[in-house]
Design a protein around this motif. Sequence first.
Motif, mmCIF file in Angstrom:
data_model
loop_
_atom_site.group_PDB
_atom_site.id
_atom_site.type_symbol
_atom_site.label_atom_id
_atom_site.label_comp_id
_atom_site.label_asym_id
_atom_site.label_seq_id
_atom_site.Cartn_x
_atom_site.Cartn_y
_atom_site.Cartn_z
ATOM 1 N N ASP A 323 0.861 -1.601 -0.037
ATOM 2 C CA ASP A 323 0.208 0.140 0.287
ATOM 3 C C ASP A 323 0.681 1.366 -0.400
ATOM 4 O OD1 ASP A 323 -2.169 -1.674 -0.002
ATOM 5 O OD2 ASP A 323 -2.215 -1.732 2.067
ATOM 6 N N ARG A 324 1.753 0.763 -0.913
ATOM 7 C CA ARG A 324 3.216 2.643 -0.906
ATOM 8 C C ARG A 324 3.552 2.690 0.396
ATOM 9 N NH1 ARG A 324 2.761 3.420 -5.953
ATOM 10 N NH2 ARG A 324 3.542 5.489 -5.931
ATOM 11 N N THR A 325 3.558 2.182 0.953
ATOM 12 C CA THR A 325 3.833 2.358 2.661
ATOM 13 C C THR A 325 5.265 0.815 2.401
ATOM 14 O OG1 THR A 325 2.285 2.834 3.701
ATOM 15 C CG2 THR A 325 3.839 2.633 5.471
ATOM 16 N N LEU A 326 6.702 1.608 2.913
ATOM 17 C CA LEU A 326 7.633 1.060 3.682
ATOM 18 C C LEU A 326 7.370 0.593 5.156
ATOM 19 C CD1 LEU A 326 10.458 -0.415 2.120
ATOM 20 C CD2 LEU A 326 12.153 1.339 2.485
ATOM 21 N N ALA A 327 8.135 -0.688 5.070
ATOM 22 C CA ALA A 327 7.987 -1.105 6.460
ATOM 23 C C ALA A 327 9.272 -1.750 7.087
ATOM 24 C CB ALA A 327 6.530 -1.938 7.092
ATOM 25 N N VAL A 328 9.759 -1.467 7.693
ATOM 26 C CA VAL A 328 11.438 -1.308 8.235
ATOM 27 C C VAL A 328 11.275 -2.044 9.369
ATOM 28 C CG1 VAL A 328 13.998 -0.834 8.431
ATOM 29 C CG2 VAL A 328 12.006 0.014 6.848
ATOM 30 N N THR A 329 11.345 -2.898 10.154
ATOM 31 C CA THR A 329 11.897 -3.749 11.656
ATOM 32 C C THR A 329 13.432 -4.496 11.736
ATOM 33 O OG1 THR A 329 11.434 -6.041 10.774
ATOM 34 C CG2 THR A 329 8.852 -4.593 11.567
ATOM 35 N N VAL A 330 13.321 -3.919 12.243
ATOM 36 C CA VAL A 330 15.248 -4.955 13.453
ATOM 37 C C VAL A 330 14.297 -5.102 14.212
ATOM 38 C CG1 VAL A 330 17.295 -3.750 13.763
ATOM 39 C CG2 VAL A 330 16.073 -3.014 11.810
ATOM 40 N N THR A 331 14.840 -6.808 14.836
ATOM 41 C CA THR A 331 15.011 -7.283 16.200
ATOM 42 C C THR A 331 16.095 -7.569 16.654
ATOM 43 O OG1 THR A 331 13.969 -8.819 14.992
ATOM 44 C CG2 THR A 331 12.526 -6.958 15.834
ATOM 45 N N SER A 332 16.250 -7.716 17.915
ATOM 46 C CA SER A 332 17.382 -7.716 18.604
ATOM 47 C C SER A 332 17.701 -7.828 19.808
ATOM 48 C CB SER A 332 18.891 -6.901 18.966
ATOM 49 O OG SER A 332 18.135 -5.158 19.088
ATOM 50 N N PRO A 333 18.006 -9.406 20.558
ATOM 51 C CA PRO A 333 18.031 -9.637 22.203
ATOM 52 C C PRO A 333 18.314 -8.321 22.850
ATOM 53 C CG PRO A 333 19.160 -11.593 20.450
ATOM 54 C CD PRO A 333 19.220 -10.333 19.487
ATOM 55 N N MET A 352 16.568 8.849 14.836
ATOM 56 C CA MET A 352 14.728 7.885 13.568
ATOM 57 C C MET A 352 13.954 8.025 13.472
ATOM 58 S SD MET A 352 16.510 3.961 14.355
ATOM 59 C CE MET A 352 16.696 3.595 15.800
ATOM 60 N N ARG A 353 13.414 8.842 14.838
ATOM 61 C CA ARG A 353 12.252 9.395 15.004
ATOM 62 C C ARG A 353 12.008 10.140 14.021
ATOM 63 N NH1 ARG A 353 11.862 8.735 19.830
ATOM 64 N NH2 ARG A 353 9.993 6.838 19.944
ATOM 65 N N GLU A 354 12.284 11.191 13.612
ATOM 66 C CA GLU A 354 12.615 12.535 13.522
ATOM 67 C C GLU A 354 13.307 12.777 11.853
ATOM 68 O OE1 GLU A 354 16.194 14.798 14.645
ATOM 69 O OE2 GLU A 354 15.269 15.468 15.716
ATOM 70 N N ARG A 355 13.532 10.759 11.452
ATOM 71 C CA ARG A 355 13.874 10.448 9.929
ATOM 72 C C ARG A 355 11.835 10.256 9.325
ATOM 73 N NH1 ARG A 355 18.774 10.970 7.662
ATOM 74 N NH2 ARG A 355 20.058 11.105 9.074
ATOM 75 N N ALA A 356 11.830 9.750 10.596
ATOM 76 C CA ALA A 356 9.913 8.658 10.327
ATOM 77 C C ALA A 356 9.117 10.257 10.027
ATOM 78 C CB ALA A 356 9.909 8.096 10.858
ATOM 79 N N SER A 357 9.745 11.069 11.389
ATOM 80 C CA SER A 357 8.663 12.261 11.503
ATOM 81 C C SER A 357 8.640 13.091 9.502
ATOM 82 C CB SER A 357 8.426 12.502 12.504
ATOM 83 O OG SER A 357 7.893 13.843 12.038
ATOM 84 N N LEU A 358 9.386 13.978 9.527
ATOM 85 C CA LEU A 358 10.067 14.264 8.162
ATOM 86 C C LEU A 358 9.099 13.937 6.600
ATOM 87 C CD1 LEU A 358 13.472 15.338 9.078
ATOM 88 C CD2 LEU A 358 11.840 16.898 9.108
ATOM 89 N N LEU A 359 9.088 12.720 7.018
ATOM 90 C CA LEU A 359 8.288 11.811 6.021
ATOM 91 C C LEU A 359 6.829 11.383 5.807
ATOM 92 C CD1 LEU A 359 10.992 9.388 4.728
ATOM 93 C CD2 LEU A 359 10.738 11.010 3.141
ATOM 94 N N GLY A 360 6.417 12.001 7.232
ATOM 95 C CA GLY A 360 5.156 11.299 7.343
ATOM 96 C C GLY A 360 4.265 10.315 7.792
ATOM 97 N N GLY A 361 5.953 9.270 8.591
ATOM 98 C CA GLY A 361 5.559 7.973 8.705
ATOM 99 C C GLY A 361 5.497 8.123 10.114
ATOM 100 N N ALA A 384 5.822 5.664 1.311
ATOM 101 C CA ALA A 384 6.456 5.812 -0.106
ATOM 102 C C ALA A 384 5.965 6.794 -1.993
ATOM 103 C CB ALA A 384 7.125 3.809 -0.750
ATOM 104 N N GLY A 385 4.888 6.684 -1.421
ATOM 105 C CA GLY A 385 4.239 7.381 -2.677
ATOM 106 C C GLY A 385 4.747 8.764 -3.194
ATOM 107 N N GLU A 386 4.562 8.744 -4.663
ATOM 108 C CA GLU A 386 6.005 9.707 -4.731
ATOM 109 C C GLU A 386 5.359 10.932 -3.686
ATOM 110 O OE1 GLU A 386 7.285 8.396 -8.924
ATOM 111 O OE2 GLU A 386 6.069 9.649 -9.176
ATOM 112 N N ALA A 387 3.744 11.515 -4.730
ATOM 113 C CA ALA A 387 3.340 12.545 -4.114
ATOM 114 C C ALA A 387 3.078 12.975 -2.490
ATOM 115 C CB ALA A 387 1.802 12.360 -4.152
ATOM 116 N N THR A 388 3.347 11.636 -2.075
ATOM 117 C CA THR A 388 3.688 12.085 -0.386
ATOM 118 C C THR A 388 4.807 11.948 0.014
ATOM 119 O OG1 THR A 388 1.589 10.788 0.616
ATOM 120 C CG2 THR A 388 3.090 11.092 1.849
ATOM 121 N N VAL A 389 5.919 11.633 -0.677
ATOM 122 C CA VAL A 389 7.392 12.088 -0.592
ATOM 123 C C VAL A 389 7.612 13.477 -1.136
ATOM 124 C CG1 VAL A 389 9.036 11.627 -0.703
ATOM 125 C CG2 VAL A 389 7.936 9.559 -0.119
#
Length: 397
Positions: A323-333, A352-361, A384-389
Amino acid sequence: MPRPHRIDVLIALSGLLGGLALWGIGLGMRTSPVPSLPDAWLLVPLALMSGLELLRRTLPQTALALGTLVLVADQFTPGNLVTVILFADLAYAAVLYGSPAAARRLPWATGLATVAATLGFLAWFQQPEAVLLGLMVGLITFTPATTGAIVRNHRDAAEAARLRAQQTALLAEMDRAQAVTAERARMARELHDMVANHLSAIAIHSTAALSLDDPGTTRDALGVIRENSVDGLAEMRRLIGLLRDGSDDHEPAAAPTLDGLATLAEQARTNGLDVTLDDRRTDSARLPAPVELAAYRIVQESLTNALKHAAPGPVHVALSLADRTLAVTVTSPFGDPSGPRAPGSGAGLVGMRERASLLGGEFEAGPRDSAEGKIWYVGAALPAGEATVKAREGGSE
């Protein structure tokens, strides 16, 4: 009562002296006033009208009302031209310095008074010359009032333009300050994300080499330290290229993309992490550059935090696009690391929070329970939509 303006004082004195000079040479406006009064009586309206000039700025409407009565009284004396001129100035000042309501009404009122006076003189004298008397009334009432309205409109327009210029300058300064703050935050994120990973690996492996008296371990640690030093220098050169703002002599290197995640994971394995990269994206088309850079930096910082703080165990990186959304997950012990650890300031999570917020994520990070035990979870959803970005591209990287 406020003190009169020095210009008003000068006008009053000039009018009084001018009127006295005309009286002194015997120049009056009427040869046979009705009823007949001695010539010296014209000095009374002259003095009163000159005194009212002191109120032309502080009490302009009151001065005009009293000046009208004085002008009527002046009709019973031989008259003085200066008295009439001073009254015209009071009409002008009442519009220029009076209330907005008075400034709107006085030109209309004086215009109607001029028409009424002209018709009245024609009916009384029944001679065409009576029109000249009406014109005289218009010259001392309607003309100065209209002139005052024009001057006031120009003055108000100039004041409004000045205020708009001040507001524009203030907004420009605010925009400049916000741009500087945003640029400083962007450079802080870039510097942290580019250097922290390499310096953390250098700190951990150098600590291990110092604590273990084993030539093989020391050699391996020095190899990792050298690799991270070289990579860190390359990243610093890229940042310096960005700061040079596209100089012809130092073109900045291209920003990292998701294609570099495999190399990033391999580097993390060299540093001692057990990293698994799971790219579930079915569409291989390149995403907008700000989205790819943000996702790369989030994964990079997550691996750096795992290297510094995670307990021994597998680190899992997953990417998916739906749905034009890139999901990134990282898990560690989640837990205390068994080997040396590098200190952290918490700036990585903020970045990391700022980077996501700047893109509206959206972004979240914290401990979670899973089937394998307690883990540290980092998740980001980036539009990840062109209009949104493109709508936010100026505020991203």
